[in-house]
Design an enzyme around this catalytic site. Structure first.
Site, mmCIF file in Angstrom:
data_model
loop_
_atom_site.group_PDB
_atom_site.id
_atom_site.type_symbol
_atom_site.label_atom_id
_atom_site.label_comp_id
_atom_site.label_asym_id
_atom_site.label_seq_id
_atom_site.Cartn_x
_atom_site.Cartn_y
_atom_site.Cartn_z
ATOM 1 N N ARG A 432 0.838 -1.197 0.000
ATOM 2 C CA ARG A 432 0.000 0.000 0.000
ATOM 3 C C ARG A 432 0.875 1.249 0.000
ATOM 4 N NH1 ARG A 432 -1.265 -3.870 3.418
ATOM 5 N NH2 ARG A 432 -3.373 -4.715 3.562
ATOM 6 N N ARG A 540 -20.854 -17.015 -5.834
ATOM 7 C CA ARG A 540 -21.334 -15.860 -6.597
ATOM 8 C C ARG A 540 -20.531 -14.598 -6.295
ATOM 9 N NH1 ARG A 540 -27.419 -14.896 -5.094
ATOM 10 N NH2 ARG A 540 -27.180 -13.374 -6.772
ATOM 11 N N ASP A 556 -30.384 -13.067 -9.208
ATOM 12 C CA ASP A 556 -30.890 -14.420 -9.036
ATOM 13 C C ASP A 556 -31.563 -14.851 -10.325
ATOM 14 O OD1 ASP A 556 -30.002 -14.652 -6.468
ATOM 15 O OD2 ASP A 556 -31.903 -14.048 -5.540
ATOM 16 N N GLU A 557 -31.657 -16.158 -10.533
ATOM 17 C CA GLU A 557 -32.204 -16.670 -11.793
ATOM 18 C C GLU A 557 -33.678 -16.342 -11.989
ATOM 19 O OE1 GLU A 557 -33.170 -21.142 -10.055
ATOM 20 O OE2 GLU A 557 -31.767 -20.889 -11.688
ATOM 21 N N ASP A 558 -34.422 -16.092 -10.897
ATOM 22 C CA ASP A 558 -35.854 -15.820 -11.005
ATOM 23 C C ASP A 558 -36.185 -14.342 -10.865
ATOM 24 O OD1 ASP A 558 -35.116 -15.659 -8.394
ATOM 25 O OD2 ASP A 558 -36.797 -16.815 -7.593
ATOM 26 N N GLU A 644 -25.833 -15.082 2.079
ATOM 27 C CA GLU A 644 -24.691 -14.476 1.389
ATOM 28 C C GLU A 644 -24.946 -13.007 1.081
ATOM 29 O OE1 GLU A 644 -27.423 -15.583 -1.914
ATOM 30 O OE2 GLU A 644 -26.858 -16.419 0.025
ATOM 31 N N ASP A 645 -26.215 -12.650 0.812
ATOM 32 C CA ASP A 645 -26.551 -11.256 0.532
ATOM 33 C C ASP A 645 -26.416 -10.385 1.787
ATOM 34 O OD1 ASP A 645 -28.585 -12.613 1.751
ATOM 35 O OD2 ASP A 645 -30.174 -11.942 0.393
#
Length: 737
Positions: A432, A540, A556-558, A644-645
């Site tokens: 850094r 993800r 999400d898939e839906d 996870e969200d």
């Protein structure tokens, strides 16, 4: 033959001439020097007008003589080397870099605590912080750095925490190797009456992380100066700083304050005995008491009784909250608990501790947060702090809060900062820079493995005048097998690919069945990549190499969205690239009855979470999620296939100290548990809410505090829901049913 004798004779004459010149010249110079020194007068200090006020503080002769008067530089060097025999150690000479270049990189091994070993509360917290860090390894063969299990924090021989026979014990360790690649923590060294830097054992070539370090004993680029902290200092999290955002006016009731012990004799007494000179009882409050120790009454002087009465008139916490500047004089040692107390209270520290190597001085620019005074010039301090203008006062106070929150609010942060400084030295080519250490969010949350360029981190865009990229990558989390062309994921692909800002689409395949062939996916105007997620929920948020844009749209898939909803949310994210920007909001709350954190999906005017089933964020958070968070939290998410969200929201809010941003959405989603046995989305399972409640508490426990922030802020397109012609609106279909 005659010629050879001639050359030999000339050579002998030349040698004699050189020897005569050398010895004669040296003696002449010595005689000249000695005669000059005998005839030279001693320069006296000026005859100060306020000399009477300085008599009890420092004599002019003492100032002229300085410390160690009469000692030669060689004698002073020998005295210092008696404390640290390897005083010339540097990383290049006393550290084995080869241990850190293997597959495991920077790993830290803690010696196992021996049976019956006494470990103080402070050292227990240090060892726990290392054991819970991402650098810990239980295998010494993988280690780059070693930490003793022997408690070395308090090396005062009069202390009950003192551990004897350390030298004998460490020499028996097969990995000791004269201390090479070892890290030793220490808060207190030396004992009455001199309180030297002596630890009572030979540290050899070990790196010393020490409080109250003297600049003469500090080995630059090798040792680490740490702050003095009490045993009550929190393990994790810690309290936030006391400065309210944009506090105006920046000045407080008292200009300058101090309240603490006064030493009647011994080291440190000169400084504290003089503090009463600047007390005026109005805007400067400087209070001392000699009521401490077992036999203080036997040694009290004429001022003690008066000082003790004045001392009791003021409350220390009230003074901290209402003072602009706080005096931090040395005590028996150079460091003081008041240093951290002042930082937290946003009371600008005024240091009176000559020779103190400030904590983490390698990386922190202390001139932006403190005022360094001189113990010998105490009477100049009031005029010095009065001369500081309001703009600088506010800047100094804000910097104290940044440093407190980033590096000092917990033992965990102090230990991790120490490890990160050493790691930057080991891997100096990937480290850094000073701005990363001295700007929000702080060096601990800026991982150089991701990048060493400021332009690659979302929280530096504004200060660097950089605009985020104009494209995004959509990452769709797929868990269901593809059996029909009418599934929601097929429509979602069409909607997202139509966005003019979409660069590519990545499908993270987490179904138990193998992904379908490429021919089964619909044709699209952007590249489509299918990646194996290995049936892990946390996959993800892994830093996939396929993601090339700064912006990531997590789906999400839906998920049901319109192209205009995607476009509008992306434009909002470009204005807030360090935050999560999305649609479905959720919130947390504190349950005072159960004394736990709760989670709710009720529609209210407040939210603190935006679900990542439909949200934009910067791709750096993928790297932070996988590298900064401990494996235990990610394992919890994979084990429950949930939360996870929430964990991503915890992480981003801990970095920004800000809430996510919700944008307008045509259709609302609400998580409502379905009856037992009913089929539906994962959140329809009755255990879904229970798991998420448990996750919120587990995450808050690891962070040590609740980083989530509530917000009532929502961003809508211009003229959204206004009673005007639809033709005047840019995002017309957002309002249609």
């Amino acid at each position: 033959m005659q010629a050879r004798k001639k050359y030999v004779l000339l050579a002998l004459c030349a040698c004699c001439w050189l020897l005569l010149f050398y010895w004669g010249g040296v003696q002449g110079r010595l005689l000249k020097l000695l005669s000059r020194q005998r005839g030279e007068e001693v320069r006296l200090w000026p005859d100060w007008a306020d000399r009477a006020m300085l008599l009890g503080y420092a004599e002019p002769e003492e100032l002229h003589a300085g410390e160690g008067a009469g000692e030669s530089p060689r004698q002073r060097q020998q005295a210092r080397s008696g404390v640290y025999r390897d005083s010339r150690c540097r990383m290049e000479t006393c550290f084995d870099f080869s241990r850190c270049r293997g597959r495991d990189g920077f790993r830290v091994y803690v010696y196992p605590v021996e049976k019956g070993e006494r470990v103080s509360e402070g050292y227990r917290k240090i060892l726990a912080s290392i054991a819970e860090s991402r650098y810990y390894t239980p295998d010494p063969r993988e280690a780059c750095l070693f930490v003793l299990s022997i408690d070395t924090l308090d090396r005062d021989q009069l202390s009950s925490q003192y551990v004897p026979n350390v030298d004998e014990r460490i020499r028996g360790y097969p990995l000791w190797n004269e201390g090479r690649n070892h890290l030793i923590f220490n808060l207190y060294s030396g004992t009455w009456p001199n309180y030297t830097e002596d630890l009572g054992f030979h540290i050899g070539q070990a790196i010393l992380a020490k409080a109250s370090l003297n600049v003469e004993h500090f080995r630059p680029g090798f040792d680490v100066s740490i702050p003095l902290f009490s045993k009550e200092h929190p393990q994790k999290g810690g309290e936030r700083g006391w400065l309210v955002r944009n506090t105006v006016p920046p000045r407080r009731k008292y200009l300058l304050m101090f309240k603490g012990k006064r030493y009647l004799t011994g080291i440190g007494s000169d400084t504290r005995n003089a503090l009463h000179h600047i007390h005026n009882g109005k805007d400067i409050v400087s209070l001392t008491t000699c009521r401490h120790g077992k036999d203080w009454e036997k040694h009290k002087d004429a001022r003690c009784d008066h000082d003790n009465l004045e001392y009791e008139r003021y409350d220390y916490q009230e003074l901290l909250h209402n003072s602009t500047f706080c005096l931090v004089p040395r005590g028996r040692r150079l460091g003081s608990f008041r240093f951290l107390e002042s930082l937290q209270a946003a009371c600008i520290p005024v240091l009176l501790s000559n020779g103190w190597e400030l904590p983490f001085s390698d990386v922190i620019q202390w001139s932006q947060a403190v005022i360094e005074g001189d113990e010998r010039l105490l009477l100049q301090v009031p005029s010095t702090v009065r001369a500081v203008d309001s703009e600088r006062v506010l800047a100094l106070r804000q910097r104290t809060q940044m440093l407190w929150d980033a590096y000092f609010s917990s033992v965990d942060k102090i230990v991790l900062t120490t490890l990160e400084i050493i790691k930057d030295r080991v891997f100096s080519h990937v480290s850094r820079n000073k701005l990363m250490w001295n700007a929000l969010p702080g060096g601990l949350l800026v991982l150089p493995e991701y990048s060493t360029h400021l332009a690659h981190f979302p929280f530096y865009y504004l200060s660097q005048g950089i605009s985020p990229g104009q494209e995004f990558t959509a990452v769709i989390h797929a868990v269901s097998p593809l059996v029909s062309q009418s599934q929601p994921i097929m429509k979602l692909l069409q909607v997202v690919s139509k966005s003019k800002y979409c660069s590519q689409i990545v499908i993270l395949w987490n179904s138990e069945k193998p992904p379908p062939p490429k021919s089964k996916w619909p044709p699209m105007p952007v590249p489509l990549t299918v990646t194996d997620g290995r049936r892990k929920t946390t996959s993800r948020f892994l830093p996939h190499v396929a993601i090339e844009t700064e912006a990531v749209l997590s789906l999400d898939e839906d998920t049901v969205l319109l192209t205009n909803e995607v476009n509008f949310a992306f434009l909002v994210w470009r204005s807030f690239p360090e935050r999560i920007v999305g649609y479905p909001p959720r919130s947390h709350f504190w349950d005072p009855v159960k004394q736990v954190w709760g989670y709710t999906s009720k529609w209210t005017n407040e939210y603190s979470i935006v679900l990542t089933g439909a949200a934009f964020y910067h791709r750096y958070y993928h790297h932070l999620f996988s590298q900064y968070l401990p494996p235990s939290l990610r394992a919890l998410v994979d084990r429950t296939s949930n939360c996870e969200d929430i964990l991503m929201n915890f992480l981003v809010s801990s970095v920004t100290h800000l809430p996510p941003i919700k944008v307008a959405q045509r259709k609302q989603y609400k998580e409502v548990p379905n009856p037992q046995g009913a089929k539906g989305a994962p959140w329809s399972n009755p255990e879904h809410f229970t798991q998420r409640q448990e996750c919120v508490n587990a995450f808050a426990n690891w962070f040590g505090y609740m980083p989530l922030e509530h917000s009532q802020f929502r961003l809508d397109p211009l003229l959204f829901k206004d009673q005007v012609s639809v033709l005047r609106k840019k995002y017309k279909d957002l309002e249609r049913a």
